[in-house]
Scaffold this motif. Sequence first.
Motif, mmCIF file in Angstrom:
data_model
loop_
_atom_site.group_PDB
_atom_site.id
_atom_site.type_symbol
_atom_site.label_atom_id
_atom_site.label_comp_id
_atom_site.label_asym_id
_atom_site.label_seq_id
_atom_site.Cartn_x
_atom_site.Cartn_y
_atom_site.Cartn_z
ATOM 1 N N GLN A 4 0.857 -1.168 0.000
ATOM 2 C CA GLN A 4 0.000 0.000 0.000
ATOM 3 C C GLN A 4 0.895 1.219 0.000
ATOM 4 N N THR A 5 0.323 2.364 -0.273
ATOM 5 C CA THR A 5 1.137 3.570 -0.403
ATOM 6 C C THR A 5 1.095 4.430 0.851
ATOM 7 N N ASP A 6 0.889 3.816 2.005
ATOM 8 C CA ASP A 6 0.833 4.578 3.247
ATOM 9 C C ASP A 6 2.129 5.318 3.540
ATOM 10 N N TRP A 7 3.246 4.847 2.998
ATOM 11 C CA TRP A 7 4.511 5.551 3.229
ATOM 12 C C TRP A 7 4.474 6.937 2.601
ATOM 13 N N LYS A 8 3.520 7.196 1.709
ATOM 14 C CA LYS A 8 3.403 8.490 1.045
ATOM 15 C C LYS A 8 2.562 9.493 1.825
ATOM 16 N N SER A 9 1.976 9.080 2.927
ATOM 17 C CA SER A 9 1.127 9.979 3.709
ATOM 18 C C SER A 9 1.962 11.107 4.313
ATOM 19 N N PRO A 10 1.350 12.262 4.553
ATOM 20 C CA PRO A 10 2.095 13.368 5.182
ATOM 21 C C PRO A 10 2.749 12.963 6.502
ATOM 22 N N GLN A 11 2.073 12.149 7.281
ATOM 23 C CA GLN A 11 2.621 11.696 8.563
ATOM 24 C C GLN A 11 3.883 10.871 8.347
ATOM 25 N N MET A 12 3.872 9.969 7.363
ATOM 26 C CA MET A 12 5.048 9.139 7.097
ATOM 27 C C MET A 12 6.171 9.939 6.441
ATOM 28 N N LEU A 13 5.840 10.916 5.615
ATOM 29 C CA LEU A 13 6.877 11.769 5.035
ATOM 30 C C LEU A 13 7.613 12.507 6.152
ATOM 31 N N ARG A 14 6.874 12.991 7.137
ATOM 32 C CA ARG A 14 7.475 13.667 8.291
ATOM 33 C C ARG A 14 8.305 12.666 9.104
ATOM 34 N N TRP A 15 7.760 11.455 9.320
ATOM 35 C CA TRP A 15 8.485 10.430 10.069
ATOM 36 C C TRP A 15 9.805 10.096 9.379
ATOM 37 N N CYS A 16 9.785 9.975 8.063
ATOM 38 C CA CYS A 16 11.018 9.671 7.316
ATOM 39 C C CYS A 16 12.063 10.760 7.531
ATOM 40 N N GLN A 17 11.643 12.003 7.612
ATOM 41 C CA GLN A 17 12.594 13.083 7.877
ATOM 42 C C GLN A 17 13.189 12.946 9.275
ATOM 43 N N TYR A 18 12.361 12.631 10.265
ATOM 44 C CA TYR A 18 12.869 12.414 11.621
ATOM 45 C C TYR A 18 13.861 11.247 11.632
ATOM 46 N N LEU A 19 13.507 10.186 10.926
ATOM 47 C CA LEU A 19 14.349 9.005 10.853
ATOM 48 C C LEU A 19 15.696 9.348 10.225
ATOM 49 N N LEU A 20 15.662 10.053 9.104
ATOM 50 C CA LEU A 20 16.897 10.432 8.406
ATOM 51 C C LEU A 20 17.718 11.448 9.200
ATOM 52 N N ASP A 21 17.050 12.450 9.742
ATOM 53 C CA ASP A 21 17.747 13.463 10.540
ATOM 54 C C ASP A 21 18.423 12.831 11.754
ATOM 55 N N SER A 22 17.725 11.913 12.409
ATOM 56 C CA SER A 22 18.267 11.271 13.615
ATOM 57 C C SER A 22 19.439 10.358 13.289
ATOM 58 N N TYR A 23 19.340 9.638 12.192
ATOM 59 C CA TYR A 23 20.458 8.792 11.773
ATOM 60 C C TYR A 23 21.704 9.664 11.570
ATOM 61 N N ALA A 24 21.543 10.773 10.858
ATOM 62 C CA ALA A 24 22.672 11.679 10.604
ATOM 63 C C ALA A 24 23.202 12.272 11.910
ATOM 64 N N TYR A 25 22.309 12.617 12.822
ATOM 65 C CA TYR A 25 22.713 13.189 14.108
ATOM 66 C C TYR A 25 23.602 12.213 14.883
ATOM 67 N N TRP A 26 23.169 10.959 14.998
ATOM 68 C CA TRP A 26 23.887 9.992 15.811
ATOM 69 C C TRP A 26 25.150 9.476 15.136
ATOM 70 N N THR A 27 25.081 9.190 13.840
ATOM 71 C CA THR A 27 26.209 8.536 13.169
ATOM 72 C C THR A 27 27.140 9.502 12.463
ATOM 73 N N ARG A 28 26.703 10.760 12.302
ATOM 74 C CA ARG A 28 27.478 11.766 11.561
ATOM 75 C C ARG A 28 27.637 11.384 10.087
ATOM 76 N N GLN A 29 26.689 10.584 9.585
ATOM 77 C CA GLN A 29 26.652 10.186 8.177
ATOM 78 C C GLN A 29 25.201 10.239 7.705
ATOM 79 N N GLU A 30 25.028 10.384 6.417
ATOM 80 C CA GLU A 30 23.679 10.339 5.850
ATOM 81 C C GLU A 30 23.330 8.895 5.498
ATOM 82 N N LEU A 31 22.100 8.510 5.765
ATOM 83 C CA LEU A 31 21.625 7.175 5.422
ATOM 84 C C LEU A 31 21.400 7.053 3.915
#
Length: 156
Positions: A4-31
């Motif tokens: 299903q395309t639920d990953w395209k929802s505004p809530q999931m788009l925001r979650w993906c940004q949190y996920l990516l931002d947090s990965y970069a914050y902790w690891t000092r690398q981009e996912l």
Amino acid sequence: MSTQTDWKSPQMLRWCQYLLDSYAYWTRQELIPRKGTTYEQASYLFNCSFVVVSHQTREDPVLNYGNQAALNLWEMDWRQFTRTPSRMTAEPVNREERARVLQQARTQGYIADYRGVRISSTGKRFLVDQAVVWNILNPDGNTIGQGATFSVWRFL
């Protein structure tokens, strides 16, 4: 296997940004390469060749994100995956170790080079190797979940 395309929802788009931002914050690398729109980044994340999964912070967390590689590996569609308690990705014998690793990541912010056995929805066992587990933060710096990524696994 349908997705299903639920990953395209505004809530999931925001979650993906949190996920990516947090990965970069902790690891000092981009996912992933951080170019394009929020939607383009979420699309890249969903369709990349390595596994990315997450759950929110709660007593018995339920998976809230899995990219296509994760859905394929665990043999589930989006709806099934995002209704699965996170602990169910491991067999009962491996859940204590899994809980220990998640607690270690909660304390340290992230861990790298995790290795453990997981199980698909149809009972296929696989060894995950060189996984990174990290805390997902909101813009205020509060922990709102945990993510994991890996590109190395083999069926047992």
